[in-house]
Design a protein around this motif. Structure first.
Motif, PDB file in Angstrom:
ATOM      1  N   UNK A 174      11.161   4.593  -3.080  1.00 29.50           N
ATOM      2  CA  UNK A 174      10.444   4.239  -4.308  1.00 29.50           C
ATOM      3  C   UNK A 174       8.942   4.212  -4.006  1.00 29.50           C
ATOM      4  N   UNK A 175       8.306   5.346  -4.228  1.00 33.06           N
ATOM      5  CA  UNK A 175       6.896   5.501  -3.885  1.00 33.06           C
ATOM      6  C   UNK A 175       5.978   4.618  -4.734  1.00 33.06           C
ATOM      7  N   UNK A 176       6.294   4.515  -6.017  1.00 32.25           N
ATOM      8  CA  UNK A 176       5.446   3.731  -6.922  1.00 32.25           C
ATOM      9  C   UNK A 176       5.410   2.250  -6.509  1.00 32.25           C
ATOM     10  N   UNK A 177       6.559   1.657  -6.252  1.00 29.90           N
ATOM     11  CA  UNK A 177       6.586   0.245  -5.862  1.00 29.90           C
ATOM     12  C   UNK A 177       6.006   0.055  -4.465  1.00 29.90           C
ATOM     13  N   UNK A 178       6.227   1.014  -3.576  1.00 26.61           N
ATOM     14  CA  UNK A 178       5.640   0.934  -2.237  1.00 26.61           C
ATOM     15  C   UNK A 178       4.123   0.915  -2.332  1.00 26.61           C
TER      16      UNK A 178
ATOM     17  N   UNK B 155       4.556  -4.050   7.014  1.00 30.93           N
ATOM     18  CA  UNK B 155       5.787  -3.475   7.553  1.00 30.93           C
ATOM     19  C   UNK B 155       6.915  -3.496   6.546  1.00 30.93           C
ATOM     20  N   UNK B 156       6.976  -4.567   5.740  1.00 29.53           N
ATOM     21  CA  UNK B 156       8.007  -4.639   4.707  1.00 29.53           C
ATOM     22  C   UNK B 156       7.809  -3.550   3.660  1.00 29.53           C
ATOM     23  N   UNK B 157       6.565  -3.228   3.337  1.00 29.38           N
ATOM     24  CA  UNK B 157       6.300  -2.145   2.386  1.00 29.38           C
ATOM     25  C   UNK B 157       6.811  -0.820   2.945  1.00 29.38           C
ATOM     26  N   UNK B 158       6.549  -0.569   4.234  1.00 30.39           N
ATOM     27  CA  UNK B 158       7.033   0.664   4.862  1.00 30.39           C
ATOM     28  C   UNK B 158       8.562   0.697   4.887  1.00 30.39           C
TER      29      UNK B 158
END
Length: 113
Positions: A88-92, A77-80
């Motif tokens: 920031x798609x790369x870090x996600x 959930x934290x990633x979302x």
């Protein structure tokens, strides 16, 4: 000044050693009233000191296998949330890779399948 407010309430019942025995939470705007839970994590940002302040609580009868699932779902959930906040798609993607690794090491994937 805000015209509307909303309240989230957390009740913690402690034993004689101040260890949580019961947790209940209420969020009336979300339709939740004194709902039992076994664990919670709350983080708030203190902009003055530039640090996250946290409260992590779990009851003494929280099952270990459920705690592992709780952590995995919280990390996912934290990633979302990170993506929605930063775009920031790369870090996600990196965070999601770690969540997959976490689940694999705890053998959580096999339990769901």
């Amino acid at each position: 000044m805000a015209k509307n407010t909303s309240e989230i309430k957390i009740d913690v019942a402690l034993d004689e050693n101040k260890i949580p025995e019961k947790l209940k939470w209420t969020a009336t705007d979300g339709g939740i009233l004194n709902q039992d839970t076994k664990a919670m994590m709350l983080a708030v940002w203190d902009h003055k000191s530039q640090e996250a302040l946290r409260i992590d609580l779990w009851t003494k009868d929280m099952p270990l296998d459920e705690m592992k699932i709780f952590f995995h779902q919280t990390l996912s959930g934290m990633a979302d949330t990170f993506f929605r906040a930063t775009n920031d798609e790369k870090m996600t993607d990196t965070m999601k890779d770690f969540c997959d690794y976490f689940a694999e090491k705890l053998e959580l994937k096999t339990k769901k399948e």
